[in-house]
Design an enzyme around this catalytic site. Structure first.
Site, PDB file in Angstrom:
ATOM      1  N   LYS A 105       0.767  -1.224  -0.005  1.00  0.00           N
ATOM      2  CA  LYS A 105      -0.063  -0.122  -0.168  1.00  0.00           C
ATOM      3  C   LYS A 105       0.711   1.364   0.018  1.00  0.00           C
ATOM      4  O   LYS A 105       1.968   1.137   0.185  1.00  0.00           O
ATOM      5  CB  LYS A 105      -1.039  -0.144   1.209  1.00  0.00           C
ATOM      6  CG  LYS A 105      -1.405  -1.456   1.603  1.00  0.00           C
ATOM      7  CD  LYS A 105      -2.334  -1.877   0.383  1.00  0.00           C
ATOM      8  CE  LYS A 105      -2.876  -3.252   0.868  1.00  0.00           C
ATOM      9  NZ  LYS A 105      -3.629  -4.047   0.769  1.00  0.00           N
TER      10      LYS A 105
HETATM   11  C1  LIG Z   1      -4.203  -5.428   1.487  1.00  0.00           C
HETATM   12  C2  LIG Z   1      -5.651  -5.391   1.644  1.00  0.00           C
HETATM   13  C3  LIG Z   1      -6.269  -5.988   2.822  1.00  0.00           C
HETATM   14  C4  LIG Z   1      -5.133  -6.532   4.059  1.00  0.00           C
HETATM   15  O1  LIG Z   1      -4.547  -5.477   4.440  1.00  0.00           O
HETATM   16  P1  LIG Z   1      -3.145  -6.133   5.578  1.00  0.00           P
HETATM   17  O2  LIG Z   1      -2.918  -5.219   6.289  1.00  0.00           O
HETATM   18  O3  LIG Z   1      -2.205  -6.844   4.694  1.00  0.00           O
HETATM   19  O4  LIG Z   1      -3.832  -7.111   6.452  1.00  0.00           O
HETATM   20  C5  LIG Z   1      -7.408  -5.971   3.029  1.00  0.00           C
HETATM   21  N1  LIG Z   1      -8.453  -5.375   2.302  1.00  0.00           N
HETATM   22  C6  LIG Z   1      -7.873  -5.053   1.030  1.00  0.00           C
HETATM   23  C7  LIG Z   1      -8.795  -4.272   0.028  1.00  0.00           C
HETATM   24  C8  LIG Z   1      -6.661  -4.952   0.379  1.00  0.00           C
HETATM   25  O5  LIG Z   1      -6.134  -4.532  -0.438  1.00  0.00           O
END
Ligand SMILES: *Cc1c(COP(=O)(O)O)cnc(C)c1O
Length: 379
Positions: A182
């Site tokens: 992210k």
């Molecule tokens: C990356 C992601 C998650 C999970 O995030 P983490 O911090 O790795 O647990 C959940 N929902 C969406 C839409 C994502 O892109």
């Protein structure tokens, strides 16, 4: 010629120094830095309250608990999302009900949500997929009057805007991710934001074993008061090491989003002239941070998606298949009738995610564009 990665975290000496400072302080678990990061994040996304957690996945899990979703409840979710969106529903014993997404945005719409509602629907989880803001107001207009809580999975949404405000600002409750994939990272980490003080308080307690006295408060007194544990809680805490990185990263967010939007505009400009390719774009109601810059490979393009991925790999460009369809994975395979999610399957099968990261230079982006343009000519 070196590899062009699909994503690179943008970290610098400031983050290194921030972590070193926490190490020197001797307080490394959840403490003052986490509290500071929560305040700064709440301000940045215009949320009433922010509660730091260990990931977006644990944040979504906790959101399900505080919203009151439980065994037998139905929760409407997009299949077109990372699997964690649906897993969070399963953790509390509820049943995910898949709604289809809009082809233009990859997000749920008021229409697809409404079609999936039943008398057992307790909540809807909407996703700002790849950073593209979901039309939250339209979906809340359907859900709020029915007493259905809309949870925003804003894992990808930091720095995107919706109707002139930061994504998440209009949510009753939202969950965020700080995974390196992210655009704001703490290694692993997440945040819950909410407009409701009671939900924030409960999440704060539950993330720390449902302990009546927080570790910070206990530390503050020589003779700590006895604590109690009134329900089964979790250890979903973030560390001060992570929060220190998050504070620096949050400060960089406007700059990072501006650069991503600039790179996205360059892709859009050069690829608009290639027949058979469609690039992700801002919706009418907001601006994307372009956390994932995806391209749809259409019928008019000489190669299919797999062929194009191979061609990119030959040029040492690391692209990725588009967002998954959760209903195709074994734990969820019995939850969608064949053909019931046509847009979801179409986008999963025909899109790919192009490299886009803060440090990307013109030469690197040019290499990616050249592959797509050249392959588009060679029928
Ligand atoms: C990356 C992601 C998650 C999970 O995030 P983490 O911090 O790795 O647990 C959940 N929902 C969406 C839409 C994502 O892109």
């Amino acid at each position: 010629m070196s590899r062009v990665n699909v994503m690179l975290p943008y970290l610098g000496e400031e983050e290194v120094e921030a972590v070193a400072e926490v190490l020197r302080s001797g307080w490394v678990a959840q403490g003052p830095r986490v509290a500071e990061f929560e305040r700064a994040f709440a301000t940045a996304v215009q949320a009433g309250h922010a509660v730091a957690v260990s990931s977006c996945t644990t944040g979504l899990h906790l959101a399900m608990v505080v919203v009151g979703v439980g065994a037998g409840d139905e929760v409407v979710v997009p299949s077109f999302s990372f699997i964690a969106t649906s897993n969070a529903v399963r953790y509390v014993g509820a049943v995910p009900v898949f709604a289809d997404v809009d082809l233009a945005t990859g997000n749920l719409t008021a229409e697809t949500v409404e079609a999936a509602l039943t008398a057992r629907t307790r909540s809807v989880v909407v996703v700002d997929q790849g950073g593209v803001p979901v039309d939250l107001d339209a979906i809340r207009a359907v859900c709020d009057p029915r007493g259905i809580v809309v949870v925003e999975d804003a894992a990808c949404g930091a720095g995107s805007t919706y109707r002139g405000r930061p994504v998440g600002a209009g949510a009753e409750i939202a969950a965020w991710s700080f995974h390196p994939r992210k655009i704001l990272t703490t290694g692993e980490g997440g945040m819950i934001t909410t407009s409701r003080g009671d939900w924030a308080d409960r999440a704060r307690t539950l993330r720390e074993h449902a302990m009546s006295v927080s570790a910070v408060d206990r530390h503050a007194s020589v003779l700590a008061p006895p604590e109690s544990y009134d329900e089964v809680g979790f250890n979903f805490r973030m560390t001060d090491l992570q929060a220190a990185v998050g504070l620096v990263q949050l400060g960089r967010l406007p700059e990072v989003v501006a650069r991503r939007r600039e790179l996205a505009a360059t892709y859009a400009k050069f690829l608009a002239e290639v027949p058979g390719l469609r690039t992700v774009a801002d919706p009418a109601w907001g601006e994307s941070n372009f956390q994932s810059f995806w391209v749809e490979v259409g019928e008019d393009y000489p190669l299919d998606r797999e062929g194009l991925l191979e061609r990119l790999a030959h040029a040492d460009v690391s692209a990725r298949r588009g967002i998954m369809s959760t209903h195709r994975q074994p734990p969820y395979a019995d939850l969608a009738a064949p053909g019931s999610l046509p847009n979801t399957e179409h986008l999963t099968d025909s899109t790919l995610i192009l490299p886009l990261f803060h440090q990307m230079d013109e030469t690197q982006q040019g290499r990616v564009v050249d592959v797509l343009v050249d392959a588009g000519r060679s029928a």
